[in-house]
Scaffold this active site. Structure first.
Site, PDB file in Angstrom:
ATOM      1  N   HIS A  80      -1.002   1.411   6.979  1.00  0.00           N
ATOM      2  CA  HIS A  80      -1.587   2.395   7.608  1.00  0.00           C
ATOM      3  C   HIS A  80      -2.824   1.625   8.554  1.00  0.00           C
ATOM      4  CE1 HIS A  80      -5.727   2.154   4.929  1.00  0.00           C
ATOM      5  NE2 HIS A  80      -4.842   2.307   4.133  1.00  0.00           N
ATOM      6  N   HIS A 120      -2.645  -0.174  -4.063  1.00  0.00           N
ATOM      7  CA  HIS A 120      -2.852   1.484  -3.936  1.00  0.00           C
ATOM      8  C   HIS A 120      -3.621   2.068  -4.349  1.00  0.00           C
ATOM      9  CE1 HIS A 120      -3.575   5.453  -2.116  1.00  0.00           C
ATOM     10  NE2 HIS A 120      -3.296   5.445  -3.451  1.00  0.00           N
ATOM     11  N   HIS A 154      -7.355   5.437   7.552  1.00  0.00           N
ATOM     12  CA  HIS A 154      -8.325   4.886   6.870  1.00  0.00           C
ATOM     13  C   HIS A 154      -8.546   3.605   6.634  1.00  0.00           C
ATOM     14  CE1 HIS A 154      -6.605   4.669   3.347  1.00  0.00           C
ATOM     15  NE2 HIS A 154      -7.133   3.637   2.919  1.00  0.00           N
ATOM     16  N   ASP A 175       0.559  -1.073  -0.106  1.00  0.00           N
ATOM     17  CA  ASP A 175       0.109   0.193  -0.177  1.00  0.00           C
ATOM     18  C   ASP A 175       1.076   1.568   0.422  1.00  0.00           C
ATOM     19  OD1 ASP A 175      -2.532   1.671   0.112  1.00  0.00           O
ATOM     20  OD2 ASP A 175      -3.249   0.707   1.431  1.00  0.00           O
TER      21      ASP A 175
HETATM   22 ZN    ZN Z   1      -3.219   3.308   0.084  1.00  0.00          ZN
END
Ligand code: ZN
Length: 296
Positions: A128, A84, A140, A32
């Site tokens: 993340h 991503h 998120h 990501d």
């Molecule tokens: Zn991402």
């Protein structure tokens, strides 16, 4: 004569070893962008921004550091899945040429496309924290505009948990993760202490981080991958228990309308949906479809 025999035996052994190496352990990498060294803002992860170019390069380099460590440690094959946005972020010609690259979207298993039971281990690079984590860079869950929270059997899940359970479905352990400090802590709390977590930056907020010295960060990624691969036998696959109940809490009630058209997706509140399944992968696919329909 004895020497000739010995030479023949040694040649045969060498042949066996090289053949074994070619069919040796395969490692799957899902990469990501929000947890990549240097990335602190959405402008860096969005292809329409002039800040995107350098971030693509950092992403490719973070992944390359992990690949280098894996081959040093004895991996025979590495498959990287660009995970991503458009999933066309990694610069193909700059990726370590020993690895293969799954690029582009949509893909049925999204960030985990290509995983199966032939892999010995799985690694998450540049991940993340889940929506609602602070301080965490660009927190998120799957879609910032749509998802408020996702719970599986009552436990709130970040992408790293949802995806680790896909690897677990195929009995593949997640042995390492890289990202900010907060994401590393969240990953250990969900996947366990045996996970090798490599922080490339200290989260200072949603749009701020202290990036660790570049050479040091890349060295940690390389060393981390090497160590994680060598002790992969100590890490258990992350397997959730059936039956599965996926709860999707959306950002607003309008987003619940379209997903609820699918009979297997139940609307349980103004902005909440529920999916039940005895098969994790089937449930995950419905969840993924619900999120996309919610975004229409
Ligand atoms: Zn991402």
């Amino acid at each position: 004569m004895k020497r000739i025999l010995l030479a023949i035996v040694l040649l045969l052994l060498a042949g066996t070893v090289s053949a074994a190496e070619k069919t040796g352990p395969k490692v799957y990498i899902s990469a990501d962008m929000e947890g990549i060294w240097g990335v602190v803002h959405g402008n860096q992860t969005s292809s329409s921004s002039p800040e995107y170019g350098p971030a693509r390069k950092w992403m490719t380099e973070d992944v390359n550091a992990v690949i280098a460590g894996l081959f040093e440690a004895g991996a025979a094959e590495v498959v990287v899945n660009d995970s991503h946005g458009s999933m066309r972020n990694i610069i193909p010609e700059d990726l370590d040429p020993r690895a293969s690259l799954i690029s582009g979207s949509p893909k049925p298993l999204s960030m985990m496309q290509g995983i199966d039971d032939t892999f010995a281990a799985c690694i998450f690079v540049g991940y993340h924290a889940r929506a609602g984590t602070a301080p965490a860079v660009l927190d998120h869950t799957i879609s910032g505009g749509v998802v408020h929270a996702i719970r599986v059997n009552g436990q709130e899940m970040p992408e790293l948990g949802l995806n680790a359970a896909i690897a677990g479905y195929f009995n593949v352990p997640v042995i390492m993760l890289s990202g900010d400090t907060e994401t590393c802590a969240q990953a250990k709390s969900i996947l366990g202490e045996a996970l090798t977590a490599v922080a490339v930056k200290k989260a200072e907020g949603r749009y701020a981080a202290q990036n660790f010295p570049l050479d040091e960060a890349r060295k940690r990624l390389r060393e981390g991958a090497k160590e994680a691969f060598l002790k992969r036998g100590q890490v258990a696959a992350f397997r959730l228990k059936a039956p599965f109940k996926f709860e999707l809490e959306l950002n607003n009630s309008g987003q619940a309308v379209m997903p609820a058209l699918i009979p297997a997706i139940k609307r349980t509140g103004p902005r909440t949906l529920e999916i039940s399944s005895n098969d994790y992968l089937e449930g995950f696919k419905l969840l993924r479809a619900a999120i996309n329909l919610a975004g229409i």
